[in-house]
Scaffold this motif. Structure first.
Motif, mmCIF file in Angstrom:
data_model
loop_
_atom_site.group_PDB
_atom_site.id
_atom_site.type_symbol
_atom_site.label_atom_id
_atom_site.label_comp_id
_atom_site.label_asym_id
_atom_site.label_seq_id
_atom_site.Cartn_x
_atom_site.Cartn_y
_atom_site.Cartn_z
ATOM 1 N N LEU A 84 -37.757 -0.961 64.233
ATOM 2 C CA LEU A 84 -38.561 -0.286 65.350
ATOM 3 C C LEU A 84 -38.471 1.276 65.019
ATOM 4 O O LEU A 84 -39.003 2.149 65.233
ATOM 5 C CB LEU A 84 -38.558 -0.401 66.500
ATOM 6 C CG LEU A 84 -38.850 -1.997 67.130
ATOM 7 C CD1 LEU A 84 -38.780 -2.284 68.339
ATOM 8 C CD2 LEU A 84 -40.452 -2.345 66.423
ATOM 9 N N ALA A 85 -37.094 1.406 64.530
ATOM 10 C CA ALA A 85 -36.517 2.959 64.310
ATOM 11 C C ALA A 85 -35.371 2.680 63.436
ATOM 12 O O ALA A 85 -34.804 1.609 62.954
ATOM 13 C CB ALA A 85 -36.073 3.499 65.744
ATOM 14 N N ARG A 86 -34.680 3.929 63.160
ATOM 15 C CA ARG A 86 -33.494 3.857 62.437
ATOM 16 C C ARG A 86 -32.588 4.993 62.783
ATOM 17 O O ARG A 86 -32.982 6.199 62.778
ATOM 18 C CB ARG A 86 -33.709 4.129 60.937
ATOM 19 C CG ARG A 86 -32.697 3.985 59.741
ATOM 20 C CD ARG A 86 -33.389 3.744 58.414
ATOM 21 N NE ARG A 86 -32.528 3.624 57.113
ATOM 22 C CZ ARG A 86 -32.301 2.395 56.875
ATOM 23 N NH1 ARG A 86 -32.725 1.238 57.482
ATOM 24 N NH2 ARG A 86 -31.428 2.322 55.856
ATOM 25 N N LEU A 145 -34.392 -6.817 65.933
ATOM 26 C CA LEU A 145 -34.982 -5.675 66.207
ATOM 27 C C LEU A 145 -33.972 -4.717 66.300
ATOM 28 O O LEU A 145 -34.330 -3.634 66.245
ATOM 29 C CB LEU A 145 -35.538 -5.625 67.387
ATOM 30 C CG LEU A 145 -37.241 -6.407 67.542
ATOM 31 C CD1 LEU A 145 -37.726 -6.300 68.658
ATOM 32 C CD2 LEU A 145 -38.052 -6.147 66.330
ATOM 33 N N SER A 146 -32.587 -5.029 66.322
ATOM 34 C CA SER A 146 -31.465 -4.010 66.680
ATOM 35 C C SER A 146 -30.592 -3.860 65.441
ATOM 36 O O SER A 146 -29.228 -3.626 65.813
ATOM 37 C CB SER A 146 -30.832 -4.081 67.899
ATOM 38 O OG SER A 146 -30.229 -5.773 67.743
ATOM 39 N N CYS A 147 -30.827 -4.061 64.291
ATOM 40 C CA CYS A 147 -29.929 -3.975 63.311
ATOM 41 C C CYS A 147 -29.604 -2.598 62.819
ATOM 42 O O CYS A 147 -28.331 -2.232 62.692
ATOM 43 C CB CYS A 147 -30.551 -4.639 61.949
ATOM 44 S SG CYS A 147 -29.381 -4.561 60.509
ATOM 45 N N TYR A 148 -30.479 -1.347 63.177
ATOM 46 C CA TYR A 148 -30.235 -0.273 62.761
ATOM 47 C C TYR A 148 -30.666 0.629 63.797
ATOM 48 O O TYR A 148 -30.752 2.023 63.524
ATOM 49 C CB TYR A 148 -31.116 0.174 61.482
ATOM 50 C CG TYR A 148 -30.363 -0.226 60.195
ATOM 51 C CD1 TYR A 148 -29.083 -0.305 59.972
ATOM 52 C CD2 TYR A 148 -31.393 -0.722 59.181
ATOM 53 C CE1 TYR A 148 -28.476 -0.739 58.728
ATOM 54 C CE2 TYR A 148 -30.621 -1.223 58.067
ATOM 55 C CZ TYR A 148 -29.560 -1.347 57.889
ATOM 56 O OH TYR A 148 -28.873 -1.688 56.489
ATOM 57 N N THR A 149 -30.923 0.204 65.059
ATOM 58 C CA THR A 149 -31.143 1.017 66.130
ATOM 59 C C THR A 149 -30.777 0.215 67.582
ATOM 60 O O THR A 149 -30.357 -1.003 67.439
ATOM 61 C CB THR A 149 -32.463 1.511 66.068
ATOM 62 O OG1 THR A 149 -32.664 2.537 67.192
ATOM 63 C CG2 THR A 149 -33.469 0.540 66.550
#
Length: 350
Positions: A84-86, A145-149
């Motif tokens: 969803l974001a980075r 959803l929280s790998c990169y944020t």
């Protein structure tokens, strides 16, 4: 709360950007710039630390490139990764993203949210972690959803997480998918009344008090544990991401207290669906270099001489605790989770 927000030209063409800007304005952010191009420049500072601080205080609304729209397998957490974001607004001195994300640590919010979520439909029924697995198959095809944020830490500015939860919960992408994310924040109120359909697992990153001091800009452990109870009472499947585990002095007592606090918070929750993931601290040469530049006075232990080195399948090196320490930690957590939180399913240890 960011101090600076920049919006790329391409992002202005997406409807979700208007919602982000509405939330940014409501939050009182005054420095908002709409660019005439899609180039995000690196913040400047007299030192690396100053440049880092400026970047951490900046949000960029951008369009996720095609490379970010192609979901990747993300074992052992989930079948697939969706971003969803980075980038993340927190200031964790052991940050897992350091060394893995290039450029300044600006948090990039993706304006093309529909494109980000679109693969859920086509990928449902595929994957190698939960899909078809005897122990975890009930979760369906899982999307991390929280790998990169940390999506909850920026949700008040994006609304992206709520959109994803509601779409999957109401079957917009079919009935075979579920979402999962980990957070160090506690602002769960916007999620509580959503029609989640028990298809999103909300996990809280929890740790011993002695490790919490390395997690700047996040919610305190008691607040996270309280938020865990809130989402569990709202019917969400929940989880503990105990990470990064560190064998600090008296670690057995500290982590024991943490597990007892969780048990007390979840007492009386009906239909509790609780999982646990335990991840020990590790670092790479690249992440250590970045982190010591960002946090030159850190007291975080990153001594290669006291660690064991492991090579990834791509040839990279990471430093983990020695075998004896890992064996002791794993044995203790396996035993104590079963004793203090018998409802918790230990998904994996690493």
């Amino acid at each position: 709360m960011p101090q600076h927000v920049v919006v790329t030209r391409s992002a202005t063409e997406h409807a979700h950007t208007a919602e982000i800007l509405r939330r940014v304005e409501a939050a009182g952010v005054s420095d908002v710039r709409v660019l005439t191009n899609d180039r995000i420049t690196s913040p400047k500072g007299e030192t690396e630390r100053e440049a880092y601080a400026r970047a951490k205080a900046t949000l960029a609304v951008v369009v996720a490139p095609p490379s970010q729209l192609k979901p990747q397998p993300i074992p052992p957490s989930a079948d697939w990764r969706l971003d969803l974001a980075r980038g993340c607004p927190a200031h964790c001195q052991y940050c897992y993203l350091a060394g893995s994300l290039s450029g300044p640590p600006i948090t990039r919010l993706y304006a093309n949210l529909d494109d980000v979520l679109a693969p859920i439909s086509s990928l449902s029924g595929t994957g190698s972690v939960t899909t078809g697995d005897a122990a975890r198959g009930g979760e369906g095809t899982t999307f991390e959803l929280s790998c990169y944020t940390d999506p909850l830490g920026i949700e008040h500015l994006t609304g992206s997480l709520a959109t994803a939860v509601e779409q999957v919960g109401t079957g917009h992408h079919g009935d075979g998918a579920s979402l999962r994310f980990t957070t160090k924040f506690d602002a769960v109120q916007p999620l509580l009344a959503l029609p989640h359909g028990r298809r999103t697992r909300v996990r809280f990153s929890l740790n011993a008090t002695e490790v919490e001091r390395f997690e700047g800009g996040t919610a305190s452990m008691p607040r996270r544990v309280a938020a865990l109870r809130e989402v569990a009472l709202a019917g969400y499947p929940v989880g503990l991401t105990i990470a990064p585990v560190m064998p600090v002095p008296g670690w057995q007592q500290s982590y024991g207290t943490l597990l007892d606090d969780v048990a007390a918070a979840l007492a009386g929750v009906t239909d509790l669906d609780l999982t646990a993931e335990v991840i020990t601290h590790r670092f790479t040469p690249g992440s250590k270099e970045v982190l010591t530049g960002w946090y030159p006075r850190t007291r975080l232990e990153m001594d290669e001489a006291s660690r064991s080195s492991k090579r990834s399948k791509f040839g990279g090196i990471k430093y983990v605790y020695p075998r004896e320490t890992m064996t002791e930690l794993r044995g203790w957590f396996t035993e104590q989770l079963a004793a203090r939180l018998p409802a918790a399913r230990l998904l994996y240890w690493t």
